[in-house]
Design a protein around this motif. Sequence first.
Motif, PDB file in Angstrom:
ATOM      1  N   THR A   5       0.855  -1.177   0.000  1.00  0.00           N
ATOM      2  CA  THR A   5       0.000   0.000   0.000  1.00  0.00           C
ATOM      3  C   THR A   5       0.893   1.230   0.000  1.00  0.00           C
ATOM      4  OG1 THR A   5      -1.806   1.150   1.120  1.00  0.00           O
ATOM      5  CG2 THR A   5      -0.219   0.021   2.508  1.00  0.00           C
ATOM      6  N   THR A   6       0.424   2.298  -0.625  1.00  0.00           N
ATOM      7  CA  THR A   6       1.214   3.517  -0.713  1.00  0.00           C
ATOM      8  C   THR A   6       0.498   4.725  -0.114  1.00  0.00           C
ATOM      9  OG1 THR A   6       0.356   3.978  -2.922  1.00  0.00           O
ATOM     10  CG2 THR A   6       2.414   2.723  -2.784  1.00  0.00           C
ATOM     11  N   GLY A   7      -0.732   4.575   0.324  1.00  0.00           N
ATOM     12  CA  GLY A   7      -1.508   5.704   0.838  1.00  0.00           C
ATOM     13  C   GLY A   7      -1.296   5.943   2.318  1.00  0.00           C
ATOM     14  N   ASP A   8      -1.588   7.160   2.757  1.00  0.00           N
ATOM     15  CA  ASP A   8      -1.538   7.503   4.178  1.00  0.00           C
ATOM     16  C   ASP A   8      -2.771   6.937   4.873  1.00  0.00           C
ATOM     17  OD1 ASP A   8       0.755   8.927   3.587  1.00  0.00           O
ATOM     18  OD2 ASP A   8      -0.262  10.865   3.563  1.00  0.00           O
ATOM     19  N   VAL A   9      -2.604   6.577   6.160  1.00  0.00           N
ATOM     20  CA  VAL A   9      -3.704   5.996   6.936  1.00  0.00           C
ATOM     21  C   VAL A   9      -3.854   6.789   8.231  1.00  0.00           C
ATOM     22  CG1 VAL A   9      -4.565   3.939   8.108  1.00  0.00           C
ATOM     23  CG2 VAL A   9      -3.240   3.706   6.001  1.00  0.00           C
ATOM     24  N   THR A  10      -5.088   7.138   8.566  1.00  0.00           N
ATOM     25  CA  THR A  10      -5.385   7.839   9.816  1.00  0.00           C
ATOM     26  C   THR A  10      -6.529   7.116  10.505  1.00  0.00           C
ATOM     27  OG1 THR A  10      -4.717   9.960   8.867  1.00  0.00           O
ATOM     28  CG2 THR A  10      -6.078  10.031  10.847  1.00  0.00           C
ATOM     29  N   GLY A  11      -6.381   6.886  11.804  1.00  0.00           N
ATOM     30  CA  GLY A  11      -7.423   6.210  12.569  1.00  0.00           C
ATOM     31  C   GLY A  11      -7.282   6.536  14.035  1.00  0.00           C
ATOM     32  N   LYS A  12      -7.926   5.738  14.871  1.00  0.00           N
ATOM     33  CA  LYS A  12      -7.871   5.978  16.303  1.00  0.00           C
ATOM     34  C   LYS A  12      -6.931   4.994  16.982  1.00  0.00           C
ATOM     35  CE  LYS A  12     -10.662   6.588  20.414  1.00  0.00           C
ATOM     36  NZ  LYS A  12     -11.986   6.644  21.005  1.00  0.00           N
ATOM     37  N   GLN A  13      -7.270   3.717  16.987  1.00  0.00           N
ATOM     38  CA  GLN A  13      -6.508   2.704  17.705  1.00  0.00           C
ATOM     39  C   GLN A  13      -6.398   1.450  16.842  1.00  0.00           C
ATOM     40  OE1 GLN A  13      -8.245   1.726  21.500  1.00  0.00           O
ATOM     41  NE2 GLN A  13      -6.321   0.944  22.299  1.00  0.00           N
ATOM     42  N   TYR A  14      -5.309   0.675  17.031  1.00  0.00           N
ATOM     43  CA  TYR A  14      -5.039  -0.513  16.215  1.00  0.00           C
ATOM     44  C   TYR A  14      -4.989  -0.138  14.731  1.00  0.00           C
ATOM     45  CZ  TYR A  14      -6.294  -2.713  20.610  1.00  0.00           C
ATOM     46  OH  TYR A  14      -6.348  -3.049  21.937  1.00  0.00           O
ATOM     47  N   VAL A  15      -4.118   0.798  14.426  1.00  0.00           N
ATOM     48  CA  VAL A  15      -4.006   1.333  13.073  1.00  0.00           C
ATOM     49  C   VAL A  15      -2.688   0.869  12.459  1.00  0.00           C
ATOM     50  CG1 VAL A  15      -3.978   3.432  11.673  1.00  0.00           C
ATOM     51  CG2 VAL A  15      -5.285   3.380  13.799  1.00  0.00           C
ATOM     52  N   GLY A  16      -2.743   0.339  11.244  1.00  0.00           N
ATOM     53  CA  GLY A  16      -1.541  -0.077  10.541  1.00  0.00           C
ATOM     54  C   GLY A  16      -1.561   0.389   9.106  1.00  0.00           C
ATOM     55  N   GLY A  17      -0.387   0.539   8.517  1.00  0.00           N
ATOM     56  CA  GLY A  17      -0.294   0.962   7.127  1.00  0.00           C
ATOM     57  C   GLY A  17      -0.922  -0.016   6.158  1.00  0.00           C
ATOM     58  N   LEU A  18      -0.899  -1.308   6.523  1.00  0.00           N
ATOM     59  CA  LEU A  18      -1.515  -2.344   5.685  1.00  0.00           C
ATOM     60  C   LEU A  18      -2.576  -3.127   6.453  1.00  0.00           C
ATOM     61  CD1 LEU A  18      -1.410  -3.780   2.894  1.00  0.00           C
ATOM     62  CD2 LEU A  18       0.261  -5.340   3.881  1.00  0.00           C
ATOM     63  N   ILE A  19      -2.302  -3.442   7.729  1.00  0.00           N
ATOM     64  CA  ILE A  19      -3.197  -4.282   8.536  1.00  0.00           C
ATOM     65  C   ILE A  19      -3.371  -3.655   9.917  1.00  0.00           C
ATOM     66  CG2 ILE A  19      -3.466  -6.563   9.614  1.00  0.00           C
ATOM     67  CD1 ILE A  19      -1.615  -7.631   7.355  1.00  0.00           C
ATOM     68  N   GLY A  20      -4.600  -3.568  10.381  1.00  0.00           N
ATOM     69  CA  GLY A  20      -4.861  -3.051  11.726  1.00  0.00           C
ATOM     70  C   GLY A  20      -4.474  -4.047  12.795  1.00  0.00           C
ATOM     71  N   THR A  21      -5.022  -5.268  12.725  1.00  0.00           N
ATOM     72  CA  THR A  21      -4.731  -6.328  13.686  1.00  0.00           C
ATOM     73  C   THR A  21      -4.493  -7.632  12.943  1.00  0.00           C
ATOM     74  OG1 THR A  21      -6.123  -5.281  15.379  1.00  0.00           O
ATOM     75  CG2 THR A  21      -5.581  -7.596  15.697  1.00  0.00           C
ATOM     76  N   LEU A  22      -3.372  -8.273  13.245  1.00  0.00           N
ATOM     77  CA  LEU A  22      -3.014  -9.561  12.644  1.00  0.00           C
ATOM     78  C   LEU A  22      -3.026 -10.627  13.731  1.00  0.00           C
ATOM     79  CD1 LEU A  22      -1.817 -11.339  10.331  1.00  0.00           C
ATOM     80  CD2 LEU A  22       0.444 -10.583  11.104  1.00  0.00           C
ATOM     81  N   VAL A  23      -3.920 -11.607  13.610  1.00  0.00           N
ATOM     82  CA  VAL A  23      -4.009 -12.700  14.586  1.00  0.00           C
ATOM     83  C   VAL A  23      -4.077 -14.022  13.825  1.00  0.00           C
ATOM     84  CG1 VAL A  23      -5.346 -13.713  16.465  1.00  0.00           C
ATOM     85  CG2 VAL A  23      -5.210 -11.236  16.238  1.00  0.00           C
ATOM     86  N   ASN A  24      -3.177 -14.947  14.150  1.00  0.00           N
ATOM     87  CA  ASN A  24      -3.157 -16.295  13.564  1.00  0.00           C
ATOM     88  C   ASN A  24      -3.065 -16.303  12.042  1.00  0.00           C
ATOM     89  OD1 ASN A  24      -3.384 -17.499  16.098  1.00  0.00           O
ATOM     90  ND2 ASN A  24      -5.607 -17.383  16.045  1.00  0.00           N
ATOM     91  N   GLY A  25      -2.464 -15.313  11.459  1.00  0.00           N
ATOM     92  CA  GLY A  25      -2.287 -15.284  10.010  1.00  0.00           C
ATOM     93  C   GLY A  25      -0.839 -15.022   9.662  1.00  0.00           C
ATOM     94  N   SER A  26      -0.551 -15.049   8.383  1.00  0.00           N
ATOM     95  CA  SER A  26       0.807 -14.788   7.908  1.00  0.00           C
ATOM     96  C   SER A  26       0.770 -13.724   6.827  1.00  0.00           C
ATOM     97  CB  SER A  26       1.425 -16.054   7.316  1.00  0.00           C
ATOM     98  OG  SER A  26       1.528 -17.053   8.284  1.00  0.00           O
ATOM     99  N   VAL A  27       1.728 -12.828   6.866  1.00  0.00           N
ATOM    100  CA  VAL A  27       1.917 -11.868   5.788  1.00  0.00           C
ATOM    101  C   VAL A  27       3.340 -12.033   5.281  1.00  0.00           C
ATOM    102  CG1 VAL A  27       0.148 -10.218   6.457  1.00  0.00           C
ATOM    103  CG2 VAL A  27       2.393 -10.023   7.438  1.00  0.00           C
ATOM    104  N   ILE A  28       3.467 -12.209   3.977  1.00  0.00           N
ATOM    105  CA  ILE A  28       4.756 -12.509   3.355  1.00  0.00           C
ATOM    106  C   ILE A  28       4.949 -11.596   2.150  1.00  0.00           C
ATOM    107  CG2 ILE A  28       6.146 -14.321   2.266  1.00  0.00           C
ATOM    108  CD1 ILE A  28       4.217 -16.347   3.666  1.00  0.00           C
ATOM    109  N   ASN A  29       6.154 -11.031   2.026  1.00  0.00           N
ATOM    110  CA  ASN A  29       6.494 -10.152   0.906  1.00  0.00           C
ATOM    111  C   ASN A  29       5.534  -8.971   0.806  1.00  0.00           C
ATOM    112  OD1 ASN A  29       8.556 -11.973   0.185  1.00  0.00           O
ATOM    113  ND2 ASN A  29       7.144 -13.150  -1.086  1.00  0.00           N
ATOM    114  N   VAL A  30       5.485  -8.169   1.864  1.00  0.00           N
ATOM    115  CA  VAL A  30       4.575  -7.026   1.913  1.00  0.00           C
ATOM    116  C   VAL A  30       5.323  -5.757   2.312  1.00  0.00           C
ATOM    117  CG1 VAL A  30       2.538  -8.423   2.443  1.00  0.00           C
ATOM    118  CG2 VAL A  30       3.925  -7.529   4.297  1.00  0.00           C
ATOM    119  N   TYR A  31       4.759  -4.610   1.925  1.00  0.00           N
ATOM    120  CA  TYR A  31       5.326  -3.348   2.380  1.00  0.00           C
ATOM    121  C   TYR A  31       4.280  -2.248   2.357  1.00  0.00           C
ATOM    122  CZ  TYR A  31       5.865  -1.872  -2.547  1.00  0.00           C
ATOM    123  OH  TYR A  31       5.647  -1.543  -3.850  1.00  0.00           O
TER     124      TYR A  31
END
Length: 86
Positions: A5-31
């Motif tokens: 992702t290349t866009g700016d992100v604005t939020g309150k809590q649990y904010v991520g550039g690509l993912i807010g919350t990651l549980v029991n998953g995998s992210v590979i080759n990301v930026y």
Amino acid sequence: TNAYTTGDVTGKQYVGGLIGTLVNGSVINVYATGDVTGSSSVVGGLVGQQGSGSIDNAHATGTVIATGGYGGGLVGLSNNGSITNA
């Protein structure tokens, strides 16, 4: 897998550039390159909160602002997750 992702992100809590919350998953080759701002806490350049998931071959380059705490360039808060090649 193989996402970005290349866009700016604005939020309150649990904010991520690509993912807010990651549980029991995998992210590979990301930026994420955008700026990430959270008006509360748990803010990361790529992932806001990492529960027990895994992150591999990842990077984030934007500015991270967490006004309430728990801010990180890649992950805001990690609980029992794994991070490799990041």
